[in-house]
Structure formats: C-alpha cells, structure tokens
Write a protein that holds these residues in place. Structure first.
Motif, short mmCIF file in Angstrom:
data_model
loop_
_atom_site.label_atom_id
_atom_site.label_comp_id
_atom_site.label_asym_id
_atom_site.label_seq_id
_atom_site.Cartn_x
_atom_site.Cartn_y
_atom_site.Cartn_z
N TRP A 213 0.83 -1.22 0.00
CA TRP A 213 0.00 0.00 0.00
C TRP A 213 0.85 1.26 0.00
O TRP A 213 0.34 2.34 0.31
N ALA A 214 2.13 1.13 -0.34
CA ALA A 214 3.00 2.30 -0.32
C ALA A 214 2.62 3.32 -1.39
O ALA A 214 2.93 4.50 -1.27
N TRP A 215 1.88 2.89 -2.43
CA TRP A 215 1.51 3.83 -3.50
C TRP A 215 0.51 4.86 -3.01
O TRP A 215 0.38 5.93 -3.62
N LYS A 216 -0.17 4.58 -1.88
CA LYS A 216 -1.12 5.56 -1.37
C LYS A 216 -0.44 6.81 -0.83
O LYS A 216 -1.04 7.87 -0.80
N SER A 217 0.77 6.65 -0.36
CA SER A 217 1.50 7.80 0.19
C SER A 217 2.25 8.57 -0.88
O SER A 217 2.97 9.51 -0.55
N ASP A 218 2.07 8.19 -2.12
CA ASP A 218 2.73 8.91 -3.20
C ASP A 218 2.09 10.28 -3.37
O ASP A 218 0.87 10.40 -3.51
N GLN B 272 -1.92 11.27 -4.35
CA GLN B 272 -2.77 12.08 -3.49
C GLN B 272 -3.29 13.32 -4.20
O GLN B 272 -4.46 13.69 -4.06
N MET B 273 -2.44 13.96 -4.99
CA MET B 273 -2.88 15.14 -5.73
C MET B 273 -3.94 14.78 -6.77
O MET B 273 -4.94 15.49 -6.95
N ALA B 274 -3.73 13.64 -7.46
CA ALA B 274 -4.71 13.20 -8.46
C ALA B 274 -6.04 12.86 -7.81
O ALA B 274 -7.11 13.19 -8.33
N LEU B 275 -5.99 12.19 -6.65
CA LEU B 275 -7.23 11.83 -5.95
C LEU B 275 -7.98 13.07 -5.49
O LEU B 275 -9.21 13.15 -5.61
N LEU B 276 -7.26 14.06 -4.96
CA LEU B 276 -7.90 15.30 -4.52
C LEU B 276 -8.54 16.05 -5.69
O LEU B 276 -9.66 16.56 -5.59
N SER B 277 -7.83 16.10 -6.82
CA SER B 277 -8.38 16.79 -7.99
C SER B 277 -9.64 16.09 -8.50
O SER B 277 -10.64 16.75 -8.84
#
Length: 258
Positions: A55-60, A64-69
């Motif tokens: 699950w280390a890709w979640k802290s990328d 995070q920026m793509a998910l927020l957008s």
C-alpha cells in the motif's frame, strides 16, 4: 650490501643477492601452497531501505494530488448538474401551475428543492423553514407518520373541506346598492376601466358599521375586487398583478391544507 635512495628504482639486495621483490613473491607463493590464499573481504554497506509495503503507492504525492483533484471535480460536477436539473424541474412546474388553463393545479406534482435532493432519503417536512420549527428527530418521525399514514396530503380533500366550511359560514353577496359593471366572480382577462369600483365611505359604513363586528344579517357587502380561482384563473391574476391592482385569490391548495 647495496642500498638505494628513497623513491629510487634501483633494487636493493641483501648479502645473498636477493631483491625485496623476490622475497615478496616467495611469501605469496608459500601462502598459496599452504591454502592460505584467503580473499580479502569487501566492506558491504548496510542497507537502510525497508521492504516496500503493497500500500506504499497511497502515500505517493502524485497519487494524493490526483485523488484530490478528481474528488473536487466530481463534487463541482454533481452540484452543477443538480442545480440545473432543479431549475429545469422548477420552471416546468411553475409553467404548468400558472399557465395551464385546462387542467387543475395539484401541488403533489411540484419538485423538491436542491437541499432536499442533496439530503437523500431523509424525510423533509413539507413547507418547512430552515431555522423555524423543531428539527428534532422524534418530531420529524412523527410528522412523517402523520403525513404519510394518518392524514396524507390530498389537495382535493382540502379544497372540498374549505368549500364546505365556506357554505356553512355563509357567502357574502354583492349589495344591490353597490352594483359593478363587471362580475367580481368572473372578471375579464384585463382590468376594466375604473377598476376597482369605489363607493362613498358613508354608504359603506351605513351598510356595515365599524363598531359592529357581527356581519350583517342580509350578508350583502360593497365589494369591487375581483375573485380568481387559483387552479383555473392564474393567468388572469398575473395580468392584474402586472397592472398593480388588487384582487382576491381562492382555492389555493397550499392555503387549504392549513
């Protein structure tokens, strides 16, 4: 015995005539014969990197920026869609309610507000105000039971009840001394000339004195204001309102429910 100066390439030999390079070569060969040719260990740096979690890709930061957008664009899109959809539904409902001449108005056909749509399945008390009235859960559940099971909303039932009460209380008639060139119960589409009719104050007070709250026994009054039906004569009321003249509106389902 031979010697050499520092940093000189001249070999220095001992009394036996052997050079220093020869002795080093003999010692190296002797070690190899004894099996002592152990290779020098290399210094290995300790790894400070831990094993990556699945699950280390979640802290990328990029993720995070793509998910927020994506979340922001989704919220904006849904809000705009609901606003336009609500405006369209409200416009069609108003058009049907105010300009329909053939069918009768029924408030059950009116759409809900934007706030009620966003709230989802939560019951919204009809005609309730945002900051007025009880907002407790028990009261909302009580109103839901009352509105859906005990006494559900029915415009026709409410209008029939009001009409029966109007007949029981008595309907005021136009006084024979206050005739108008138009019928107040069937007024023309546009305000007639001289509308509304007026009479001398003494004649009105003689017919119904101000110090007597009891309606006159003959139930005849001076009235020059038109009476419109909310369900069938809304187009007339809009024209009179545009001319800024008074009128009376009857058979409004929202008023009848009260």
């Amino acid at each position: 015995m031979q010697q050499r100066r520092p940093h000189s390439t001249v070999a220095v030999a001992n009394g036996n005539g052997e050079s220093r390079e020869d002795r080093r070569l003999e010692r190296r060969m002797a070690k190899e014969r004894r099996g002592g040719g152990v290779k020098k260990l290399k210094r290995v740096k300790r790894s400070t990197k831990y094993r990556k979690s699945p699950w280390a890709w979640k802290s990328d930061p990029l993720f995070q920026m793509a998910l927020l957008s994506f979340t922001l664009f989704s919220l904006v899109g849904v809000t705009i869609f609901r606003m336009f959809h609500h405006d369209t539904a409200s416009s069609s409902a108003l058009h049907t309610n105010h300009q329909s001449k053939e069918g009768e108005y029924n408030s059950d056909n009116a759409g809900g507000s934007l706030l009620s749509r966003l709230r989802g399945k939560k019951y919204i008390i009809p005609d309730s105000m945002e900051r007025i009235g009880s907002k407790n859960r028990w009261y909302t559940e009580l109103r839901q039971e009352y509105d859906t099971e005990i006494l559900p909303k029915d415009d026709e039932r409410s209008l029939k009840f009001v009409e029966a009460e109007r007949k029981r209380q008595g309907i005021y008639k136009q006084s024979p001394h206050a005739q108008t060139p138009y019928d107040i119960n069937n007024c023309p589409d546009h305000p007639p000339e001289g509308y509304p009719m007026q009479w001398p104050v003494l004649d009105v007070l003689h017919n119904w004195p101000t110090d007597d709250p009891t309606p006159p026994k003959h139930a005849e009054i001076h009235q020059g204001i038109c009476i419109f039906d909310y369900r069938t004569e809304m187009h007339k009321a809009n024209k009179y309102r545009h001319k800024e003249v008074p009128f009376i509106m009857r058979n409004d389902p929202a008023v009848a429910r009260t």
